[in-house]
Design a protein around this motif. Structure first.
Motif, mmCIF file in Angstrom:
data_model
loop_
_atom_site.group_PDB
_atom_site.id
_atom_site.type_symbol
_atom_site.label_atom_id
_atom_site.label_comp_id
_atom_site.label_asym_id
_atom_site.label_seq_id
_atom_site.Cartn_x
_atom_site.Cartn_y
_atom_site.Cartn_z
ATOM 1 N N LYS A 132 0.855 -1.174 0.000
ATOM 2 C CA LYS A 132 0.000 0.000 0.000
ATOM 3 C C LYS A 132 0.899 1.236 0.000
ATOM 4 O O LYS A 132 1.889 1.282 0.735
ATOM 5 N N MET A 134 1.064 5.767 -0.390
ATOM 6 C CA MET A 134 0.374 7.049 -0.363
ATOM 7 C C MET A 134 0.964 7.934 -1.458
ATOM 8 O O MET A 134 2.162 7.886 -1.720
ATOM 9 N N GLU A 150 -7.044 7.995 0.702
ATOM 10 C CA GLU A 150 -6.774 6.594 0.990
ATOM 11 C C GLU A 150 -5.501 6.125 0.286
ATOM 12 O O GLU A 150 -5.049 6.725 -0.681
ATOM 13 N N SER A 151 -4.923 5.042 0.792
ATOM 14 C CA SER A 151 -3.762 4.443 0.139
ATOM 15 C C SER A 151 -4.211 3.659 -1.092
ATOM 16 O O SER A 151 -5.390 3.321 -1.244
ATOM 17 N N SER A 226 3.570 2.978 2.591
ATOM 18 C CA SER A 226 2.664 3.146 3.721
ATOM 19 C C SER A 226 2.792 1.962 4.670
ATOM 20 O O SER A 226 2.872 0.806 4.229
ATOM 21 N N GLU A 228 0.590 0.734 6.218
ATOM 22 C CA GLU A 228 -0.653 -0.039 6.166
ATOM 23 C C GLU A 228 -0.388 -1.455 5.678
ATOM 24 O O GLU A 228 -1.093 -2.392 6.057
#
Length: 240
Positions: A132, A134, A150-151, A226, A228
């Protein structure tokens, strides 16, 4: 007085008797419901993350309908060709989040876009397929800001020789599938090659926004890794 007491006792007994009958009925109903069963798909052997499923790897297990959840599969044919995201134990009911058909392909609302080199100001050398990321804007024409709230998912990262960047002895994707944060970090440290092109899975609206801002040449994007990706791996590891 005795007559009233007798009536009260009789009425109380009738109410208690009714409640008892109702309680027995509810218990019997729950027991019948629990005894109803359904056949769900399970592995017949241990299956490691990253393996692709075939029907001979799968069998069925009878469970109570009370234990069934919609994420379980009822037909082995539905699973044929899917990739295992986390390791699966023998006779463990298969859940939809543990497998995926095409993990790096775009969703129904997305397409895979190769980001033009002149649109990119910088890209983190730590990103790999499946991560993920950005996207941030930078340039004189716009205020520096995050492009999307959002990513987005990386479909692939390649060198100028059109080779996928990864550690051949310790694949980042395999480490991600196994929820191995240490392995993911090691794969990034050991992978060799400068990123020349990045493919991202974007919706049409996301691509049009990026293209309209960057095509004039005054604004570019910064593609940043990211955390995430690690959070997802950790969540899957904790949910086994």
């Amino acid at each position: 007085m005795n007559r009233k007491r007798h009536i009260w006792v009789t009425a109380s007994a009738a109410v208690l008797s009714g409640l008892l009958v109702y309680g027995v009925y509810v218990l019997q109903l729950r027991q019948v419901k629990f005894q109803e069963t359904v056949n769900v798909v399970v592995p017949v052997r241990f299956i490691d993350a990253g393996e692709r499923l075939t029907t001979d790897m799968l069998g069925v297990k009878q469970i109570s309908k009370a234990s069934y959840v919609p994420e379980m599969f009822l037909h082995a044919e539905e699973m044929d060709g899917m990739e295992v995201i986390v390791p699966l134990g023998v006779n463990e009911p298969l859940l939809s989040w543990k497998v995926d058909k095409f993990r790096l392909l775009p969703s129904r609302e997305q397409a895979t876009f190769q980001i033009p080199r002149d649109y990119v100001l910088s890209v983190s050398n730590g990103i790999r397929a499946g991560d993920k990321v950005m996207l941030y804007l930078s340039g004189e024409a716009v205020a520096s800001a995050r492009l999307f709230a959002e990513s987005v998912t990386v479909a692939s990262v390649k060198t100028s020789g059109n080779l996928e960047i990864d550690d051949t002895s310790n694949s980042n994707l395999m480490s991600l599938a196994n929820s191995d944060k240490e392995g993911m970090y090691a794969a990034r440290r050991n992978a060799n090659g400068m990123i020349d092109s990045v493919n991202l899975n974007l919706t049409e609206a996301q691509w049009l926004k990026l293209d309209s801002i960057c095509k004039g040449g005054n604004s570019k994007v910064v593609i940043a890794y990211s955390s995430e990706s690690l959070d997802i791996a950790e969540a899957k590891g904790g949910a086994r």
